[in-house]
Design a protein around this motif. Sequence first.
Motif, PDB file in Angstrom:
ATOM      1  N   GLU A 145       0.788  -0.940   0.030  1.00 48.02           N
ATOM      2  CA  GLU A 145       0.158  -0.508  -0.049  1.00 48.02           C
ATOM      3  C   GLU A 145       1.198   1.273   0.457  1.00 48.02           C
ATOM      4  OE1 GLU A 145      -3.801   1.343   2.968  1.00 48.02           O
ATOM      5  OE2 GLU A 145      -1.763  -0.062   3.286  1.00 48.02           O
ATOM      6  N   GLU A 174      -6.143   0.297   2.472  1.00 45.71           N
ATOM      7  CA  GLU A 174      -6.904   1.430   1.749  1.00 45.71           C
ATOM      8  C   GLU A 174      -6.957   0.474   0.232  1.00 45.71           C
ATOM      9  OE1 GLU A 174      -9.654   3.070   2.917  1.00 45.71           O
ATOM     10  OE2 GLU A 174      -8.742   2.802   4.764  1.00 45.71           O
ATOM     11  N   THR A 175      -7.971  -0.374  -0.584  1.00 44.70           N
ATOM     12  CA  THR A 175      -7.540  -0.805  -1.837  1.00 44.70           C
ATOM     13  C   THR A 175      -8.325   0.029  -2.835  1.00 44.70           C
ATOM     14  OG1 THR A 175      -9.455  -2.260  -1.146  1.00 44.70           O
ATOM     15  CG2 THR A 175      -7.898  -2.801  -0.329  1.00 44.70           C
ATOM     16  N   ALA A 192     -12.803  -3.745   7.989  1.00 46.80           N
ATOM     17  CA  ALA A 192     -12.151  -4.871   7.541  1.00 46.80           C
ATOM     18  C   ALA A 192     -13.115  -5.493   7.191  1.00 46.80           C
ATOM     19  CB  ALA A 192     -10.861  -4.909   7.874  1.00 46.80           C
ATOM     20  N   ILE A 201      -6.101  -0.729   8.563  1.00 52.43           N
ATOM     21  CA  ILE A 201      -6.547  -1.557   7.388  1.00 52.43           C
ATOM     22  C   ILE A 201      -6.019  -0.808   6.240  1.00 52.43           C
ATOM     23  CG2 ILE A 201      -9.170  -0.606   6.412  1.00 52.43           C
ATOM     24  CD1 ILE A 201     -10.045  -0.959   9.632  1.00 52.43           C
ATOM     25  N   ASP A 251     -11.885  -6.512  -1.182  1.00 55.03           N
ATOM     26  CA  ASP A 251     -12.500  -5.767   0.135  1.00 55.03           C
ATOM     27  C   ASP A 251     -11.295  -5.762   0.832  1.00 55.03           C
ATOM     28  OD1 ASP A 251     -14.853  -7.614  -0.354  1.00 55.03           O
ATOM     29  OD2 ASP A 251     -14.068  -8.977   0.252  1.00 55.03           O
ATOM     30  N   ALA A 252     -12.026  -4.417   1.868  1.00 54.29           N
ATOM     31  CA  ALA A 252     -11.143  -4.056   3.023  1.00 54.29           C
ATOM     32  C   ALA A 252     -10.472  -5.015   3.737  1.00 54.29           C
ATOM     33  CB  ALA A 252     -11.292  -2.752   3.446  1.00 54.29           C
TER      34      ALA A 252
END
Length: 309
Positions: free
Chosen positions: A43, A231-232, A273, A229, A237-238
């Motif tokens: 990320e 962030e995509t 999440a 968490i 899915d988170a």
Amino acid sequence: MTTTVPALPAGLVERPLTMADARAVYEVMAADQLDQIGMIEIEEADIVGDWGRPSFDVEAQTLGVFDSDRMVGYAEVTYADRGDAAVHPAYRGRGIGTRLAHWMQETARARGARLVGMPVPEGSAGDRLLEALGYHVRHTSWVLKLPAGAEIVRRDLPEGYAVREARPEEWPAAHDVVEDAFLEWSVRERESYDDFVASIQGRPGFEPWNLRVVLDPEGVVVGVSYVVIAETDDGRDAEAYISRLAVRRDQRNRGLAQALMVDSFAVAREHGALVSGLSTDSRTGALDLYKKVGMEVTSVWLSRAIDLV
């Protein structure tokens, strides 16, 4: 020992990076991981957090390769003997990876390291390249996931123990627990408290609940979990990800690590999440622990290194 660093292919240029290049680095790494393992395990916030440590000199410890304004490869020497690198899949086979590997060796050598290495997906193009360049395997790592919807069964703590968000005054103790535990099996310099704080608080999206602690009956920090968490931006899915999990040596075999893990995943689920993940390696012996709570291995990585002396 000195080596001749291969030149870049014609038309490509290189330069040290700055914090403003973090997004471009993420895009190269994400493209590489998606091609190699079918998913993205990085990320942009991870890069920003790592680069924001006081001990890290971005311009001195990074190199980017560009085709015009487009970054097509990058490398960094994150610590004295460890780094990371990636080449965009469309630019493989042109000698960029070899050039970056030699740059990492020379940079690490100049910083006094006796060896340097990096993680690569097992069987990937990067793995094959480093093996061909003489890199040996230091250890194996596994990325594990708890699938969306899987039950998170809470683990009861021993009587008098408690798990909760770390308070500001408990951060130094949390740092000590993490470093003492990790240095039992990791051969590296002790991370400074300032770097510890910067890599956590300086990571975009940080919230105080991300750092979890277990307290013994006297209120002393004896276990730590750092969960974020992700962030995509690719439709996934988170995901909650535990990047640090440690229990003080004299407090082990009491279920504290499992309690911390399920607490972290449960709290992250409360914050949105849907999937939970972490990684472990062959030096810790913790793989079976994570499998027992329903986690599944999604990718295997090798830490490859080469001697510099």
